[in-house]
Structure formats: C-alpha cells, structure tokens
Design a protein around this motif. Structure first.
Motif, PDB file in Angstrom:
ATOM      1  N   ARG A  72       0.836  -1.206   0.000  1.00  0.00           N
ATOM      2  CA  ARG A  72       0.000   0.000   0.000  1.00  0.00           C
ATOM      3  C   ARG A  72       0.876   1.263   0.000  1.00  0.00           C
ATOM      4  O   ARG A  72       0.559   2.258  -0.647  1.00  0.00           O
ATOM      5  CB  ARG A  72      -0.911   0.011   1.223  1.00  0.00           C
ATOM      6  N   VAL A  73       1.981   1.185   0.744  1.00  0.00           N
ATOM      7  CA  VAL A  73       2.904   2.322   0.767  1.00  0.00           C
ATOM      8  C   VAL A  73       3.486   2.552  -0.621  1.00  0.00           C
ATOM      9  O   VAL A  73       3.651   3.689  -1.083  1.00  0.00           O
ATOM     10  CB  VAL A  73       4.014   2.086   1.814  1.00  0.00           C
ATOM     11  N   ILE A  74       3.833   1.462  -1.301  1.00  0.00           N
ATOM     12  CA  ILE A  74       4.390   1.582  -2.661  1.00  0.00           C
ATOM     13  C   ILE A  74       3.367   2.244  -3.592  1.00  0.00           C
ATOM     14  O   ILE A  74       3.707   3.127  -4.390  1.00  0.00           O
ATOM     15  CB  ILE A  74       4.803   0.196  -3.191  1.00  0.00           C
ATOM     16  N   ILE A  75       2.100   1.831  -3.468  1.00  0.00           N
ATOM     17  CA  ILE A  75       1.064   2.418  -4.338  1.00  0.00           C
ATOM     18  C   ILE A  75       0.931   3.918  -4.065  1.00  0.00           C
ATOM     19  O   ILE A  75       0.841   4.743  -4.987  1.00  0.00           O
ATOM     20  CB  ILE A  75      -0.279   1.698  -4.117  1.00  0.00           C
ATOM     21  N   ALA A  76       0.930   4.289  -2.766  1.00  0.00           N
ATOM     22  CA  ALA A  76       0.815   5.707  -2.421  1.00  0.00           C
ATOM     23  C   ALA A  76       1.980   6.508  -2.975  1.00  0.00           C
ATOM     24  O   ALA A  76       1.815   7.623  -3.490  1.00  0.00           O
ATOM     25  CB  ALA A  76       0.726   5.866  -0.905  1.00  0.00           C
ATOM     26  N   ASN A  77       3.195   5.964  -2.857  1.00  0.00           N
ATOM     27  CA  ASN A  77       4.377   6.668  -3.369  1.00  0.00           C
ATOM     28  C   ASN A  77       4.352   6.757  -4.889  1.00  0.00           C
ATOM     29  O   ASN A  77       4.793   7.754  -5.472  1.00  0.00           O
ATOM     30  CB  ASN A  77       5.645   5.968  -2.894  1.00  0.00           C
ATOM     31  N   GLU A  78       3.918   5.692  -5.549  1.00  0.00           N
ATOM     32  CA  GLU A  78       3.858   5.720  -7.008  1.00  0.00           C
ATOM     33  C   GLU A  78       2.841   6.758  -7.508  1.00  0.00           C
ATOM     34  O   GLU A  78       3.044   7.375  -8.541  1.00  0.00           O
ATOM     35  CB  GLU A  78       3.484   4.328  -7.548  1.00  0.00           C
ATOM     36  N   MET A  79       1.757   6.934  -6.763  1.00  0.00           N
ATOM     37  CA  MET A  79       0.757   7.921  -7.185  1.00  0.00           C
ATOM     38  C   MET A  79       1.307   9.338  -7.148  1.00  0.00           C
ATOM     39  O   MET A  79       0.843  10.214  -7.870  1.00  0.00           O
ATOM     40  CB  MET A  79      -0.477   7.830  -6.287  1.00  0.00           C
TER      41      MET A  79
END
Length: 757
Positions: free
Chosen positions: A90-97
């Motif tokens: 989830r952290v990766i998704i937030a950072n990618e956004m």
C-alpha cells in the motif's frame, strides 16, 4: 413671364430636393441592412472559430484523462491484488501515485480505488478509506452523490462515467465545484481490480473557456452525448427553457448547421456548436444578437444624427438659394431684355433669355476683336515677328506690308536681340512697357522695336543702327535700370550685327540671339552677351550619352528600378558637365525625359496627372537645375510604379503556416524570425498574426510540438537524450530537459523510467 418664373423655381426646387434625398435613400436602402448583415456574418464566423478552439483545447486535455487509467495499469509497481496481504504494498502504491502529481495542470486530483482493500490513493500521496469519503472535510465528500451509490458505482463500474459539475467538499472543509471522470481498471476489462476517479475544477475549465478569447463575452456550454449539461461558463435563465433543450438535442444531426441565429426564450442569439469526434461531447456558445450589434447600432445612431444635421443644413441652403440667388438672375434677365431686344417675339424663360444675351455678347466681342487686331500696334508686332522668323524672302515683299502701317528702317545695319525675363511670368508685360519707354530715350544713330516672342518669358528687339553704334552698352544700361528701379532681372542675348542684303540675314541674327540667350540662362555666366563673344567648348561625348540612353530604355523594359535610378543619376552627371553646350543640354534633357515618360505611359496610360506632368516637362524655359529636378522626380515616380508590379508576398494562411511548420518544425533554425522572413512580414506582425490564427504564441506551439515528438521517441526508442533533443530541434540537451520538465512536470529520464514498457 409669370409662368416661366414658376417653372424655373420649380426646377430649382426639384434639383435641390434630389440632392437632399439622395444620401438619405442610400443610407435607408443599403447601408443599414447591409452593415447589420455583415456584422452578423462576421460574428457568426468568429463565434464558430472560438467554439472550435475551445473544443480542440478540451479534447487535448481530456485525452490524457482517458489515457491515465491505462498508464496506471501499465505501471509495474502497482500490484493491487497483493495490497490486501501487505501494508508495504500500500505504501508503494501511495508513493507511485505521487509521480502523477504534476503530470497535468488540468487535473485537480486523481484517486486510484483498489477494490479488494477499499482504499483510494490520491496523486498527492494520501490514502483514504471508503468511509472517509462520507465525512465532509476528511475525504472527498460529494453533496449530491450518495455515499452508498458512489461505493456501489466504484465496485460495479464496467464503463467510463462522467459526472456533471457538482459541489464537492474537499479535505479541509472547502467546497469546490468539480467535473468528475470515473473509469474502471483496466478500461473495458473484466474482474477489474479497481477504478480511477479523476476530478477537474469547474474554475479550470471556465478559465480555459475565457482564455480562448479575452474579448469574447458570450456563454459556453459543454454537454455529453446524451445532451446532459456537464459544464457552463455562467448560470443563465434561458438554459432551462424548451427552446434551448431542443437546440441542444438537435446538435449532431446530419444537416445541422454549425452556426446560426436562434430564438431562445423570446431573444435572438448567435449560436455556434461543435461535436467532438473524440468523446461525442457537444460544445455550444451563445452570444446575444443585440450585444454583437451594439457597436454597429451606435455607429448607425451617430449616422442618423449626422444625416439629420446635413438635412437641416441643406434645407437652409435651399431656402437661401431660392430666396437670395433668384433675384440677381431676375435683374440680369430684365437688363438683357432692355439691352438686347429679341429679334424673334417668341416666349422665352429666364435661361433662354440669358442664353440669347450671351450669344449676342459673343458676336459683339468677335467684332471687337477683329477691330482690335487691325490696330497698328498689334499689326506692327506681328509683322516684325514674321520678319525675324524668316517668313519674308526679299525686301520688296516686306516693304509692301510695312508701308501700310508706317514702318521704315532708317539705317543699313541690323541687330536682333532676345531679352529673357528671370522674374515671374507676370513681369514680362512690365519689362515690355519699360523697354518701349526706353526707346524714346535712345540717342541718334539707332532705331529700335521691342515686341513679344511666342515664348511667355521672352521679348525680341529688332534694331536698325549705324555701323559703329554701341548697342551692347545701351542694352546693359537698360538692364541696370530695370533691375534698379523695377527689381526686374533679365538676360540679353545679342546676335551678330549684319548689313542686311535680304530679310534672311535678320533671321540669322535672331537665331544667334536665341542661342546666346539660352547660353546665358543655362550657364549663368553673365547677363548681356554678343554671339561672337560666346565661348562653347567642343565636346565629343555624344556616343556616351547614346549609350546611357540605350541602357536607360533597357532598364525600363526589364523593370529594374535600381538600375533605372543609377542610370538617371549618371545622366544628371552628364548634364552637369561644364563642357556640354547649351543646345546639347536641352537635347539630352528632352531625349531623357521622353524615354522616362514613355515608361510611365506604359504603366499608366490613362493617368491624367501624368499627362499634366508630361506637358509641364516639355516647356521651353527651364534652367539646368529645373531640368535635373524634373528628371529626378519623374524617374522616382517610374521606380515606384515598377516596384508596385513586383509579386506579392506569400499569404500567411493557417494552411501555409502549418505546412511550413510540418516541414521545418524540428529544425533547430526554425524560429519566429525565419517564419516572418518566409512570409515577408516583420517579426512583431507575424507573431501577432500567428497568435490570432493558431490560438497561441509561436514558441509555445513549437515547444508543444517538439515535446510531443520527444514523448513518442522516449517511449518507443532506446536513443539517448542528446540524440532525441537533436531530432526534435533543440540545440542542447539542457534546454530540451528544461522545456520537457516545464511542460510535462518531470524530466525526460524520469518519464522514460515511468512509461517505458
């Protein structure tokens, strides 16, 4: 006579009324309807252009909106199916956004909804649960979209949905009106892992509407394919009317015009509309007809006021003319009737009476002319001029004519002199009067006769004198007296004294005097000169003059204005040569102006001003400076006419501009200066014309074109940034990176890493 008086007054009244009514008829029958139609037509064209420009801008920006879900799916860092199992994912998704935070200034926010965990990830890096969206100030709370309906839509979404502009309470409790795009992931696929909510501020779209034209004051509307209003620039009263709804429903039909005048809620509007071939949206712009015609109505009102003033003035003129001007005509008619009794007792009106009187006066004047011409002074002058002009072959014929008017020469020797007036044209009569008075003061031994020449500024002196009489000193004394007492300047050329065995000898002396006077007038070497004392240097430059004249004719035939100007200056230099005799100067001048005026006649054969100029150029009396001035002026006029025949500059139409940009747009040398030179325009004029034609300035357009090409190369090739920057027209990699980051929001390298398959 009473009936004829009424007839004349009636004619005057009718003529004045016709003059009075003519401008009114023109304005009422042509100017008013035609001017309004022209303004409407221009406004409709401008309305259609504005609408088309706005649709093009919206298509450009919404294209990224529709492509964004696909780009998110292609991002290998998004492993949405594993998000339920791992908080780290989830952290990766937030950072990618966050990488999509600056991708497009058009988008306010992007929310990636991951279905299996019930979270929405913002492009700012924030994450929201589905429950957060139901709390105003925490998540994105839609006032008119039920929370349960929103979650149900996100979970069951199979096709893109666009929600019209509505109130959204954003984090921080601010209320913002948003246009919302909701799209499944992947687009058109099954078992979608989630959806994308893309929010665009209404203010952003309205600013885009107004940026298309700063002076446009109409209303813009955007509808989806089903006729549902998505965005409007203003809230108007007519948008809920049946007329407006029927207009919107009819947009897109096969025979529906793109512009026209429609009646909506009892008012006329200029309406333009376009349908996007990208998403089927309908773009409509409306401008009240009364507002578009406001300027022309003001002009028409001012014109009415001006015409009214003109009518009042003409009515006053009619009154004064009929009241005042007729009385002098009446008195003139009464005088004519008393002075000239009509031979025929037929009825005549005022005009016929005046015409009859003028005919009688003309006949009387002709008789008087015949009587005056027969008087002795005029006959004497005419007879003496014929003598010096060589019209008599022997003395016997001359003596018969001269004896009738009492002319008899006392002495055997003859000399003819020519007196040229250097003052204004009216001074010739004064000089003649003074010379005839001077005849009475001459001593014994000379007999003189002063009379007019055929040339306006010349007098002729025919003198009979003793062999040793000092005629030159007498003429010098007379010249000094004219200058001292009357301020009259003269030059006097004296022929050779002859013992005339026949009248031909006197004619030769006259020709010598003419040539001497011309020498003095052109060379200005003195004021009184005898023919024998005139020194004329020999010149053999005739061939040089002929060569220049031939080249001058050739330059006119070739339409070479530069060569023509150069050759005319060479000819002027040749005329100014001190070694050229006076008679040769006039010959060169006449031949030169003949060639130049033939060239002028070739361009404008019916120009009345040119005919008057030609007539003035061939007058007899001109100084050297005046001849040079005429050559220069006529040559300059011919050069201007030749320049007007040069081909016109290329028209800078939109098609021509796009064509040259397609050919040269990726060339590093493609600049505003190059484009302006190509279309023969100044840089400032072309820059203004480009922005008006293309809707944005030249640099922004070229940069956008080059960045679009570089994005394609970054995605589809492995070439270095330096090679790509050269291909798209940048002179250095650093300038390419700056422009790319300014327009895309990220560097080329970061973009390639993000979007490379």
């Amino acid at each position: 006579m009473r009936i004829h008086k009424i007839n004349l007054l009636t004619k005057l009244l009718i003529s004045y009324l016709l003059v009075l009514m003519f401008p009114v008829i023109v304005i009422l029958c042509y100017y008013y309807p035609y001017s309004a139609d022209v303004v409407k037509e221009k406004e409709m064209d401008w309305n259609a252009h504005i609408t088309e420009q706005f649709m093009t801008s919206m298509d450009t920006f919404t294209r990224y909106v529709y492509n964004l879900p696909f780009e998110l799916v292609q991002n290998r860092e998004f492993k949405m199916y594993k998000a339920e199992e791992s908080d780290y994912q989830r952290v990766i998704i937030a950072n990618e956004m966050k990488k999509y935070n600056a991708t497009d200034a058009f988008i306010y926010n992007t929310l990636l909804y991951v279905k299996n965990i019930g979270y929405l990830f913002s492009k700012t890096g924030s994450a929201y649960s589905t429950e957060d969206l139901s709390i105003p100030g925490v998540g994105y709370y839609y006032e008119n979209w039920e929370h349960q309906d929103m979650i149900q839509t996100l979970n069951d979404l199979k096709a893109p949905v666009v929600r019209p502009v509505e109130n959204v309470v954003v984090p921080g409790n601010n209320r913002v009106r948003m246009l919302t795009f909701v799209q499944p992931l992947p687009v058109g696929g099954t078992h979608s892992p989630g959806a994308v909510m893309i929010m665009v501020k209404e203010d952003t779209i309205v600013r885009m509407m107004k940026s298309v034209s700063e002076i446009y004051s109409g209303d813009f509307f955007v509808f989806d394919g089903q006729g549902r209003r998505l965005v409007s620039s203003n809230e108007t009263s007519y948008q809920s009317s049946d007329d407006f709804r029927a207009l919107v429903q009819g947009i897109g039909e096969e025979r529906s015009p793109t512009s026209g005048i429609y009646a909506i809620s009892g008012s006329d509007y200029l309406v333009s509309h376009s349908v996007s071939d990208k998403n089927g949206w309908k773009y409509v712009s409306l401008l009240p007809v009364s507002q578009s015609l406001k300027g022309i109505r003001t002009i028409q009102l001012n014109t009415v006021v001006l015409v009214g003033l003109i009518l009042l003035l003409e009515v006053f003129i009619i009154y004064v003319s009929i009241r005042k001007n007729y009385q002098p005509i009446r008195r003139l008619v009464d005088l004519a009737v008393h002075v000239f009794e009509p031979q025929e007792r037929r009825p005549m009106n005022e005009i016929d009476t005046i015409k009859y009187t003028l005919e009688e006066l003309s006949q009387a004047n002709s008789k008087l002319d015949e009587h005056v011409k027969g008087s002795l002074p005029i006959m004497r002058d005419n007879l003496l001029f014929e003598l010096v002009s060589g019209h008599y072959a022997d003395w016997e014929e001359w003596e018969q004519e001269a004896g009738r008017i009492g002319i008899r020469f006392k002495y055997e020797h003859f000399t003819v002199a020519v007196v040229c007036c250097e003052s204004d044209a009216g001074a010739t009569e004064k000089i003649l009067a003074c010379c005839r008075k001077y005849e009475e003061l001459l001593p014994d031994g000379v007999q003189t006769f002063f009379f007019k020449s055929i040339y306006q500024h010349e007098l002729i002196l025919a003198s009979s004198h003793e062999s040793d009489f000092p005629l030159e000193s007498c003429l010098e004394s007379m010249q000094e007296s004219l200058l001292k007492h009357n301020g009259l300047r003269t030059v006097i050329g004296i022929g050779k004294p002859v013992r005339a065995r026949s009248p031909v000898d006197i004619h030769v002396s006259y020709l010598q005097a003419l040539r001497t006077a011309e020498f003095l007038r052109i060379r200005k070497t003195g004021s009184v000169l005898i023919f024998d004392d005139m020194e004329i240097p020999q010149s053999g430059a005739v061939s040089y003059f002929a060569e220049i004249l031939q080249s001058l004719e050739l330059s006119i035939l070739k339409n070479d204005a530069a060569m023509l100007a150069s050759l005319s200056e060479r000819m002027i230099g040749y005329l100014s040569n001190d070694s050229l005799p006076p008679h040769m100067i006039r010959s060169v001048y006449l031949n030169t102006v003949t060639v130049i005026f033939n060239g002028l006649q070739r361009f404008r054969h019916d120009d009345q001003s040119l005919l008057r100029l030609t007539d003035a150029a061939f007058k007899h009396r001109y100084t050297l400076e005046q001849m040079i001035g005429i050559i220069r002026e006529s040559c300059s006029k011919l050069c201007d006419m030749i320049s007007e025949t040069l081909p016109l500059a290329r028209p800078a139409t939109q098609e021509a501009i796009l064509s040259i940009i397609a050919e040269k747009g990726m060339d590093p040398n493609c600049s505003l200066q190059m484009m302006a030179d190509y279309f023969d325009m100044s840089v400032s004029n072309f820059s203004h014309h480009f922005k008006k034609t293309m809707g944005q300035n030249f640099k922004e357009y070229i940069d956008q074109l080059r960045i679009q090409k570089s994005i394609q190369l970054l995605r589809d090739s492995e070439e270095t940034l330096e090679a790509i920057s050269q291909q798209v027209g940048y002179t250095s990699t650093s300038s390419f990176i700056r422009s790319f980051k300014k327009m895309v929001g990220t560097t080329p390298g970061q973009y390639r890493n993000t979007h490379k398959a």
